[in-house]
Structures are given as C-alpha cells and as structure tokens.
Design a protein around this motif. Structure first.
Motif, PDB file in Angstrom:
ATOM      1  N   ALA A   1       0.975  -1.239  -0.123  1.00 15.68           N
ATOM      2  CA  ALA A   1      -0.031  -0.075  -0.101  1.00 15.68           C
ATOM      3  C   ALA A   1       1.055   1.395   0.004  1.00 15.68           C
ATOM      4  O   ALA A   1       1.543   1.287   0.817  1.00 15.68           O
ATOM      5  CB  ALA A   1      -0.880  -0.129   1.234  1.00 15.68           C
TER       6      ALA A   1
ATOM      7  N   GLY B   1       7.262   0.530  10.312  1.00 12.50           N
ATOM      8  CA  GLY B   1       5.865   0.161   9.930  1.00 12.50           C
ATOM      9  C   GLY B   1       5.426   0.660   8.716  1.00 12.50           C
ATOM     10  O   GLY B   1       4.188   0.556   8.575  1.00 12.50           O
ATOM     11  N   THR B   2       6.185   1.262   7.767  1.00 14.67           N
ATOM     12  CA  THR B   2       5.593   2.076   6.635  1.00 14.67           C
ATOM     13  C   THR B   2       5.928   1.201   5.396  1.00 14.67           C
ATOM     14  O   THR B   2       5.430   1.430   4.306  1.00 14.67           O
ATOM     15  CB  THR B   2       6.227   3.300   6.665  1.00 14.67           C
ATOM     16  N   GLY B   3       6.470   0.115   5.775  1.00 16.19           N
ATOM     17  CA  GLY B   3       6.733  -1.122   4.506  1.00 16.19           C
ATOM     18  C   GLY B   3       7.993  -0.939   3.959  1.00 16.19           C
ATOM     19  O   GLY B   3       8.011  -1.706   2.636  1.00 16.19           O
ATOM     20  N   LYS B   4       9.064  -0.642   4.453  1.00 19.69           N
ATOM     21  CA  LYS B   4      10.365  -0.639   3.816  1.00 19.69           C
ATOM     22  C   LYS B   4      10.743  -2.234   3.628  1.00 19.69           C
ATOM     23  O   LYS B   4      10.894  -2.773   2.380  1.00 19.69           O
ATOM     24  CB  LYS B   4      11.467   0.001   4.720  1.00 19.69           C
ATOM     25  N   SER B   5      10.529  -3.342   4.552  1.00 20.40           N
ATOM     26  CA  SER B   5      11.022  -4.461   4.265  1.00 20.40           C
ATOM     27  C   SER B   5      10.110  -5.258   3.254  1.00 20.40           C
ATOM     28  O   SER B   5      10.283  -6.003   2.483  1.00 20.40           O
ATOM     29  CB  SER B   5      11.167  -5.204   5.531  1.00 20.40           C
ATOM     30  N   THR B   6       8.700  -4.916   3.586  1.00 24.25           N
ATOM     31  CA  THR B   6       8.003  -5.288   2.375  1.00 24.25           C
ATOM     32  C   THR B   6       8.177  -4.901   0.954  1.00 24.25           C
ATOM     33  O   THR B   6       7.988  -5.839  -0.012  1.00 24.25           O
ATOM     34  CB  THR B   6       6.425  -5.012   2.684  1.00 24.25           C
TER      35      THR B   6
ATOM     36  N   ASN C   1      15.507   4.141   9.331  1.00 20.41           N
ATOM     37  CA  ASN C   1      14.566   5.037   9.818  1.00 20.41           C
ATOM     38  C   ASN C   1      14.750   6.343  10.063  1.00 20.41           C
ATOM     39  O   ASN C   1      13.989   7.625   9.752  1.00 20.41           O
ATOM     40  CB  ASN C   1      13.974   4.695  11.233  1.00 20.41           C
TER      41      ASN C   1
ATOM     42  N   ALA D   1       1.124  -0.268   8.488  1.00 21.71           N
ATOM     43  CA  ALA D   1       1.305  -1.262   9.345  1.00 21.71           C
ATOM     44  C   ALA D   1       0.183  -1.322  10.359  1.00 21.71           C
ATOM     45  O   ALA D   1      -0.671  -2.318  10.648  1.00 21.71           O
ATOM     46  CB  ALA D   1       2.554  -1.528  10.084  1.00 21.71           C
TER      47      ALA D   1
HETATM   48  N1  LIG Z   1       2.767   0.121   2.820  1.00 19.30           N
HETATM   49  C1  LIG Z   1       2.378  -1.313   3.322  1.00 19.30           C
HETATM   50  N2  LIG Z   1       1.605  -2.046   2.511  1.00 19.30           N
HETATM   51  C2  LIG Z   1       1.206  -3.178   2.914  1.00 19.30           C
HETATM   52  N3  LIG Z   1       1.401  -3.766   4.217  1.00 19.30           N
HETATM   53  C3  LIG Z   1       2.308  -2.908   4.907  1.00 19.30           C
HETATM   54  C4  LIG Z   1       2.857  -1.850   4.460  1.00 19.30           C
HETATM   55  N4  LIG Z   1       3.552  -1.168   5.681  1.00 19.30           N
HETATM   56  C5  LIG Z   1       3.417  -2.081   6.535  1.00 19.30           C
HETATM   57  N5  LIG Z   1       2.874  -3.125   6.100  1.00 19.30           N
HETATM   58  C6  LIG Z   1       2.587  -4.268   6.905  1.00 19.30           C
HETATM   59  O1  LIG Z   1       3.196  -3.866   8.398  1.00 19.30           O
HETATM   60  C7  LIG Z   1       4.223  -5.007   8.548  1.00 19.30           C
HETATM   61  C8  LIG Z   1       5.378  -4.421   8.847  1.00 19.30           C
HETATM   62  O2  LIG Z   1       5.696  -3.847   7.631  1.00 19.30           O
HETATM   63  P1  LIG Z   1       7.518  -3.759   7.353  1.00 19.30           P
HETATM   64  O3  LIG Z   1       8.207  -4.728   8.049  1.00 19.30           O
HETATM   65  O4  LIG Z   1       7.781  -3.527   5.869  1.00 19.30           O
HETATM   66  O5  LIG Z   1       7.886  -2.283   7.974  1.00 19.30           O
HETATM   67  P2  LIG Z   1       9.073  -1.469   7.995  1.00 19.30           P
HETATM   68  O6  LIG Z   1       8.991  -0.168   7.388  1.00 19.30           O
HETATM   69  O7  LIG Z   1      10.339  -2.445   7.287  1.00 19.30           O
HETATM   70  O8  LIG Z   1       9.308  -1.138   9.440  1.00 19.30           O
HETATM   71  P3  LIG Z   1      10.996  -1.195  10.190  1.00 19.30           P
HETATM   72  O9  LIG Z   1      11.253   0.156  10.226  1.00 19.30           O
HETATM   73  O10 LIG Z   1      10.485  -1.353  11.761  1.00 19.30           O
HETATM   74  O11 LIG Z   1      11.845  -2.260  10.011  1.00 19.30           O
HETATM   75  C9  LIG Z   1       4.249  -5.882   7.392  1.00 19.30           C
HETATM   76  O12 LIG Z   1       4.131  -7.249   7.541  1.00 19.30           O
HETATM   77  C10 LIG Z   1       3.004  -5.726   6.581  1.00 19.30           C
HETATM   78  O13 LIG Z   1       1.996  -6.588   6.526  1.00 19.30           O
END
Ligand SMILES: Nc1ncnc2c1ncn2[C@@H]1O[C@H](COP(=O)(O)OP(=O)(O)OP(=O)(O)O)[C@@H](O)[C@H]1O
Ligand SMILES: [Mg+2]
Length: 541
Positions: free
Chosen positions: A210, A251-256, A380, A440
């Motif tokens: 998303a 939680g903004t979806g970087k790893s995703t 971050n 997230a």
């Molecule tokens: N943009 C997104 N679209 C869809 N799902 C998301 C998105 N962002 C977060 N999520 C959901 O939230 C969960 C955590 O996201 P993610 O690990 O990608 O965040 P992150 O940005 O890597 O966080 P961090 O900085 O803590 O590593 C994922 O398992 C996913 O289900």
C-alpha cells in the motif's frame, strides 16, 4: 566370500589400509608426482579424453557457473538412472523434489549416437590453516569422459548443448533463495560457503504493497528498465547494478517493499548482516560470492555500524576510536590479545568495516563482479547517514515510505476486506489527512478477527483508532506547547529575579556610598573644628 581361494573381504580391507597408510605417511608432493607419471603412462593405453569442471574458480573466490549449470543438467538425466542421488530442494508448492547426483556417482549420456560418461568427484585435503577446528578442504568437480575420436563433437557441440539445457532446467526449477551471511569464523567449517540460504517464499508483492499509486508505478517502471538494461549499462560504461534507499518511520513497509521488488523481478535476496562482517576484505569476499539476479539488502543501515561516526571523528580531529584502542592496549595487555583475535574492547567480535569499505562495496571496482544486482539500504533516520553513502549514483533512487494515505488505505481495504467502496470511506479519508498512521497500523485494524462481525466493524475499528491517534497527536502538540510555555515562564522568572538582585545591589551600593560620604564629612568637620580652636588660641600680632 571366496574367489579362486582368495578371501575378497580381507583383501579389500588390506588394500584400503595400505592406501590409507600410503596417503598418511607418503609425502604429499611425492604422491602428486607419482600420480602424474601414472597418468602419463595411462595415456598410452587409455584412448579416452577427460574434461574436468571444478566447482570453484579463481583461487576459490567464485563458484563456477558452468559447474552449477552442469549440476542441473546431470540432476535431470541422472534421476532416472543413477543409483545414488541426493535431495537438493523440496518444492513447497507442489511437493516435488529436486534431485542432484551424489559424490562419486557416474551417469552416461548419449549425444548424436556418441556415449559420454559423467562422474562427480570430491577430493578432501586437510586444511592448511591453523585453527581450533581444523576443517577439511573439499573440492568437488564433474569429469566428462569420452573416446578421443569424438573430441571435436564434444568440445564444439556437446558441452554447449549441456550448458544450454542446464540453464533451461535451472530456470524451470528455479527456487528462489533468501541468503544470510555466515559469521567469518564459520567459513572454514562450512566448506567455504559464506552465505546460508533458505527457500524464499514470501507472498508480498506490489499488488499487496500500500502506497501512493504514482510512486509505486514509477518504481516498477524503474525496475523493469533496469532488468532489461544490460546493453544500456554496457554502452554507458557502468556496472549493471542499481541502488535504492528506502527511508521512513517503522511500519511503513520498507522490508515489504524489498520483498515486493525481489518477487517482481524474480530475484534472490542476500540479507547482509553488516555487524558480523569482520573487515572490508571480508565484505568484498561476500560480494563476490553473490550471484547475479539478486537483491543485496542492508536493513537499518543507520544501526548497523557507526559509519558516520568513524568519519566525523576523523575529520573533527577528536580522539578517534583507534586512538582509544591504542591507549587501552598500552594500559591493558589483555586488550592487545583481544585485538589480535578480532575482538573489540568489550570482548565481543567487533566489525572493522569502514565507510570507505562500504562505499567500495557499492560502487568500487569489485562491485562490477557478476552484474544484474540491486542494492537496497533501509533506514528510519536518513539524516543520520553520511551523505557520501547515499549520494545519487550510489543510491540511485531515494524512496520515502511514509504514513498511510487514502490511496494506500483503499488498496489495503481491497486486499484485506474485499471492499472497493463504502460509505465510511469519506470519514476515513478526512481522518487520514489529519493524522499520521502507518500502513502497518491501518492493516492491523483492517484484519478480520474472529469476534468481528464483518468489514464494517473493521472500518469502525479503524475510525476509532484514527480518532484516538488524532487526540493523542493533539495532546502531544499541546504538551509540546505547554512545555514551551513552561520554559518561557521559567526564563521570565529568572529575569525578574535577576532584576531584583541588581536593584538590591544598587541600593546596597548607594547606602555604602552615603555612609562613606558621611564619615568623610565627619572627618572634615573634625579637622575644621581643630583648626578653629588653634586660631582662637594663637596670640594677636
Ligand atoms: N505499505 C504497506 N503495505 C502493505 N502492508 C504494509 C505496509 N507497510 C507495512 N505493512 C504491514 O506491516 C508489517 C510491517 O511492515 P514492514 O516490516 O515492511 O515495515 P518496515 O518499514 O520495514 O518497519 P521497520 O522500520 O520497523 O523495519 C508488514 O508485515 C506488512 O504486513
Ligand atoms: Mg523493516
């Protein structure tokens, strides 16, 4: 069992014992010489040619592509005929297994009516390095044997056929892998493999990610252009690689996003844990062992190492880490021993990877090895990174992963609740504009839980969470304002106190002055009094 009156079992045992003793006690270089002459002798009577394909090339730096391709080809032809096979992988989705030919196994293959023989060999030599865990140095290879009269056919046609077929089989059976780097002290134990892997089967994709649609489409186009850009990169004289920097709050979806990129391009992922890499040379070795069509990831780069700190300390002329260590070594002999073992001041193994090592890793001379690689950093806190690390050219695209917008919410609602539109969407849109909530958190609220009545209750849960978040944000703002006001009041109070103190001081000073003047006046009066008396007592002229 007896044959011609000879006990075969004991004869075999005696021969094996003799061979082991020969290997153990006969000097290595002499045995090699003996082997060489034996081969020369055999060539007189043996009309076959042999072509060997070793597993490692370049002084063990890289795993040979040809070896891997032949392995795939032989796995396909040997699964029906070979007696000893090993399971390479189990495909989770269709429960089928991928087999590979075991060590010391042989298979035959027919090409244009010519019979060729393949055998897999493994030579084990004791490790030359001094270690607490002396590991054997294993070298595998495939040997192709064919009658010398078919030399032309094999060298010009058959090998090319095997490599082509092997590549096709590999792409058909391709199981993508998720790698992580082994700690360097394990490298010799794992027979020189620097990366361990598991099957990579993460379902995240750009369809489930998303974010603002325009940005997402831009990234997809960029990736497609990269994956088809081999000739373009050759033409402009740049290694075929591209760097992406993903930044944004947790939680903004970087790893995703990283997973979505790898799934989109059908690439493997190399998740590099920088803190276990001892120094720059190890980093280079790790890079060389990555394969093409891969995404090399360093997550949370701001936390991995104090890369920015190393540079700042150097340039500001402050005491550097090396100076600290040198001082500690002088005082504590144990610190010297720890340093010799690659350990830090704390006793744990410490990484000496430097900023320049990392920069070379990304776009130095060695970064061109292999090609078709994507390097992704996530963080971050983008501001805490050294500008050299993330400048364009190294990190070609900077992607901000930010809080959930309405477009992102609509995609989540479609995926999580199967909803294209709803009367509550309007309210949610307004709330999303007024508050900051990560995708997230939004996704968590949209997940159907057992006690939820349906999609509408999820939307109401989300509205409630958004309202709470909004109130919390406002409270935080008020608190911040309040603390600003408190600081101002405190400053004012201090100023008033200062003024009062100054006034008091002034008053005290003026009282002191008056007292001084009084005493001076008194002295003068007394002097004048004395003079008058003297004048009266004096006789008239
Ligand atoms: N943009 C997104 N679209 C869809 N799902 C998301 C998105 N962002 C977060 N999520 C959901 O939230 C969960 C955590 O996201 P993610 O690990 O990608 O965040 P992150 O940005 O890597 O966080 P961090 O900085 O803590 O590593 C994922 O398992 C996913 O289900
Ligand atoms: Mg993450």
């Amino acid at each position: 069992m007896e044959l011609f009156g000879i006990n075969i079992g004991s004869t075999m045992a005696a021969l094996m014992l003799g061979w082991t003793m020969f290997q153990q006690f006969f000097p290595y270089h002499l045995s090699r010489l003996l082997e060489l002459y034996a081969l020369k002798m055999a060539a007189f009577f043996y009309p076959y040619i042999q072509i060997t394909f070793p597993e490692f090339t370049g002084d063990r730096l890289t795993r040979s592509e040809a070896y891997i391709t032949i392995q795939n080809y032989l796995a396909a032809i040997s699964s029906a005929t070979a007696r000893r096979l090993k399971v390479d992988f189990v495909k989770e989705n269709n429960d089928s297994v991928l087999l590979a030919m075991d060590d010391y196994e042989e298979v035959t293959n027919v090409f244009h009516g010519v019979k060729v023989k393949w055998s897999s060999t493994k030579t084990v030599r004791p490790s030359q390095s001094v270690s607490f865990y002396p590991a054997a140095d294993e070298r595998r290879s495939f040997t192709l044997t064919v009658h010398s009269r078919h030399r032309e056919l094999v060298t010009s046609g058959y090998i090319a056929h095997v490599l082509k077929e092997g590549k096709a089989i590999a792409s058909r059976n391709r199981l993508r892998k998720l790698y992580t780097n082994n700690s360097s002290c394990e490298w010799s134990l794992c027979n020189a493999t620097k990366w361990s892997h598991v099957a990579f089967d993460h379902p995240a994709s750009f369809d489930t990610l998303a974010m603002a649609t325009g940005l997402k489409e831009g990234i997809k186009k960029d990736l497609v252009k990269f994956s088809q850009g081999k000739d373009y990169y050759n033409r402009i004289g740049k290694p075929w690689k591209r760097g992406y920097l993903l930044y944004g709050p947790p939680g903004t979806g970087k790893s995703t996003m990283i997973v979505a990129m790898a799934n989109f391009l059908n690439y493997d992922i190399y998740d590099l844990e920088l803190t276990t890499v001892r120094d720059n040379s190890e980093l280079r070795k790790l890079l060389i062992e990555t394969t093409s069509k891969s995404v090399i990831v360093i997550e949370d780069i701001d936390c991995s190492l104090d890369l920015t700190g190393q540079r700042k300390k150097g340039t500001n002329g402050e005491k550097s880490k090396q100076e600290d260590e040198a001082n500690a070594e002088e005082k504590d002999p144990l610190a010297r021993i720890r340093k010799g073992m690659g350990m830090g001041m704390t006793g744990t193994r410490e990484s000496k990877v430097t900023l320049s090592g990392l920069l070379n890793f990304i776009d130095g001379i060695w970064s061109a090895c292999g090609g078709e690689r994507i390097i992704v950093f996530s963080t971050n806190y983008i501001d805490s990174l050294d500008p050299a690390l993330i400048r364009r050219g190294r990190m070609d695209m900077h992607i901000e992963m930010s809080y959930c917008c309405f477009q992102a919410f609509k995609l989540l609602a479609r995926n999580y609740l199967n909803l294209e539109s709803h009367e509550l969407f309007g309210e949610i849109e307004v709330l999303l504009e007024e508050t900051k909530m990560t995708p997230a958190d939004v996704a968590e609220n949209l997940m159907l839980k057992s006690d939820d009545k349906g999609p509408e209750s999820c939307l109401r849960n989300l509205i409630e969470a958004l309202e709470v978040a909004k109130l919390e944000e406002e409270a935080a703002k008020l608190k911040a304002k309040n603390s600003d006001l408190e600081q101002m009041v405190a400053k004012l109070e201090e100023a008033v106190k200062l003024e009062e103190a100054t006034a008091k001081l002034k008053a005290m000073k003026s009282e002191e002055n008056v007292a001084k003047l009084d005493s001076k006046l008194q002295v003068k009066e007394e002097e004048m009094g004395e003079d008058g008396e003297k004048c009266a007592a004096a006789p008239a002229p």
